[in-house]
Design an enzyme around this catalytic site. Sequence first.
Site, PDB file in Angstrom:
ATOM      1  N   ASP A   1       1.210  -1.158   0.166  1.00 33.08           N
ATOM      2  CA  ASP A   1       0.197   0.192  -0.093  1.00 33.08           C
ATOM      3  C   ASP A   1       0.663   1.559  -0.001  1.00 33.08           C
ATOM      4  OD1 ASP A   1      -1.858   2.117   0.707  1.00 33.08           O
ATOM      5  OD2 ASP A   1      -3.033   0.917   1.650  1.00 33.08           O
TER       6      ASP A   1
ATOM      7  N   CYS B   1      -6.791   3.842  -2.218  1.00 31.24           N
ATOM      8  CA  CYS B   1      -7.096   2.264  -1.963  1.00 31.24           C
ATOM      9  C   CYS B   1      -8.042   1.550  -2.314  1.00 31.24           C
ATOM     10  CB  CYS B   1      -6.869   2.141  -0.434  1.00 31.24           C
ATOM     11  SG  CYS B   1      -6.132   3.131   0.703  1.00 31.24           S
TER      12      CYS B   1
ATOM     13  N   HIS C   1      -1.715  24.607  -9.596  1.00 30.21           N
ATOM     14  CA  HIS C   1      -3.420  24.860 -10.277  1.00 30.21           C
ATOM     15  C   HIS C   1      -4.617  24.457  -8.854  1.00 30.21           C
ATOM     16  CE1 HIS C   1      -6.236  22.358 -12.019  1.00 30.21           C
ATOM     17  NE2 HIS C   1      -5.528  22.797 -13.140  1.00 30.21           N
TER      18      HIS C   1
END
Length: 561
Positions: A73, A113, A284
Amino acid sequence: MQTSTPSDCKVTGVCRQRNSFERGYSDKSHYFPQKLKVTMDTFAVVLIFIFHFYGKTLCQNGTGPNIVMVMSDAFDGRLTFDPGSKVVQLPFINYLRELGSTFINAYTNSPICCPSRAAMWSGQFVHLTQSWNNYKCLDGNVTTWMDVLEANGYLTKMMGKLDYNSGSHSVSNRVEAWTRDVQFLLRQEGRPVMQIVGNMSTVRIMEKDWENTDMAKQWIHQRAASSHQPFALYLGLNLPHPYKTESLGPTAGGSTFLTSPYWLKKVSSELISVPKWLPMANMHPVDYYSTYTKNCSGVFTDDEIKSIRTFYYAMCAEADAMLGQVISALRETGLLNNTVVIFTADHGELAMEHRQFYKMSMFEGSSHVPLLIMGPGLMSGRQVNQLVSLVDIYPTVLDLAGISAVLNLSGHSLLPLLSKSGPFSKKQHPDWVLSEYHGCNVNASTYMLRSGQWKYIAYADGLSVSPQLFDVTLDKEELHNVVVKFPNVQAQLDKLLRSIVDYPKVSKVVHLYNKKAFGSWRESLGRNYSLVIANLRWHVDWQKDVLANEEAIDRWLYGSV
């Protein structure tokens, strides 16, 4: 669908050889760090040497190869090839590099995830699965590639972090995603911090991951080794995802980078850079929103930034060690020669690039994932430049197992890129990848198309938000948006993107979903609504003006109030 049984093992190439690795390295206690007789790096070199000299064997007629996937992860894919790989010692990832293929342009299909894993398990893009956030992912009736393997005679086992079904993650996480269009700006995360534990003998930091890794080893020894059918094993790790920040209370997110001196020693601190940042005023607007809601808009010293990155890399080293445990178990049982080993991750980690931590971004640190594949009959020591993404895993696994292709998959098999037999035609895989994001910490649905040297990022949420265009070969730090400079490139890429996904239409679907889901949740709380929403992860900023924040939600949900 039928399992093929090639007598010449064209897919599997070579098969199981009993005791081949035992002849070269027999001490089964070698790997556990607290009992090391050699370093992890030495062990990895020994494995490489043994594999090259003892890896050729007879075939197991009538079976495909075993398949083992370790999915981490938040692992930055750029650490698996140079120059990123020099920053931290990752001996078992390097082992896969030497004996397998490394995809140096692999991307997540959604930098968060659950939607990312939903794409990987289903083989379909996010807008097809409608996995909009960490709460809304796959329905229970979706057929994964593991289901197909099991239906075709494979012994299967999944353990550790799966995270692809709907209904998971915190209330805060889903509410923040649903309300991203509300006109307020609230910090939703804890400020990233570092925490050191233990000493030079403290190895097992992420206990849950180690427990799952131990179970995977045990399963290989006790179940897989005695099976007369090919097996498929999936191990999902939580590392190197940041830990929950306990000091922020029960609703806190994960903003703590935690490790021990043992793992910090694996990091070459002199090679850690301080990323360049644009001034906040020049960011941005979507990136500005992300930076603010991630609680990264304050002052950070260079030392603080380097420390966060150092701790993150140390956590990557611990994840690599768990991969090593799995490889060790396969070696000890004589299964490695007939097993395809895949290492990947759901997304990356910005680790203070672009004044952000976490993921939820299309910048390289967040969207670029590792993908390494090693196995019998597959190329060794190869770096693959082809653009690929996680949806390619589904058809690749089936192809490796000799199982007929499933229809309506978004991905394409990577086996032609990996196999020793036959030339590869570029027509076998598109020259682009798609990633999209619809969750929290970003106030617009985001669509990224990577093609050639270009990364094009488009938005369609009724905001005055222009697209972004980066030349990632010349501008590796992605600091120069050249969309105005190259209007023809922007037009071509936008046309290609719209041919893949009607992204304005998808964005409208997400808007409607967000309002409906939030409205249902709010109604379910009744009189408790004001108390619950005020105490989510954004509670510090929320409490500054409770009434204004509730009114902003009402305007978004019902129109003018």
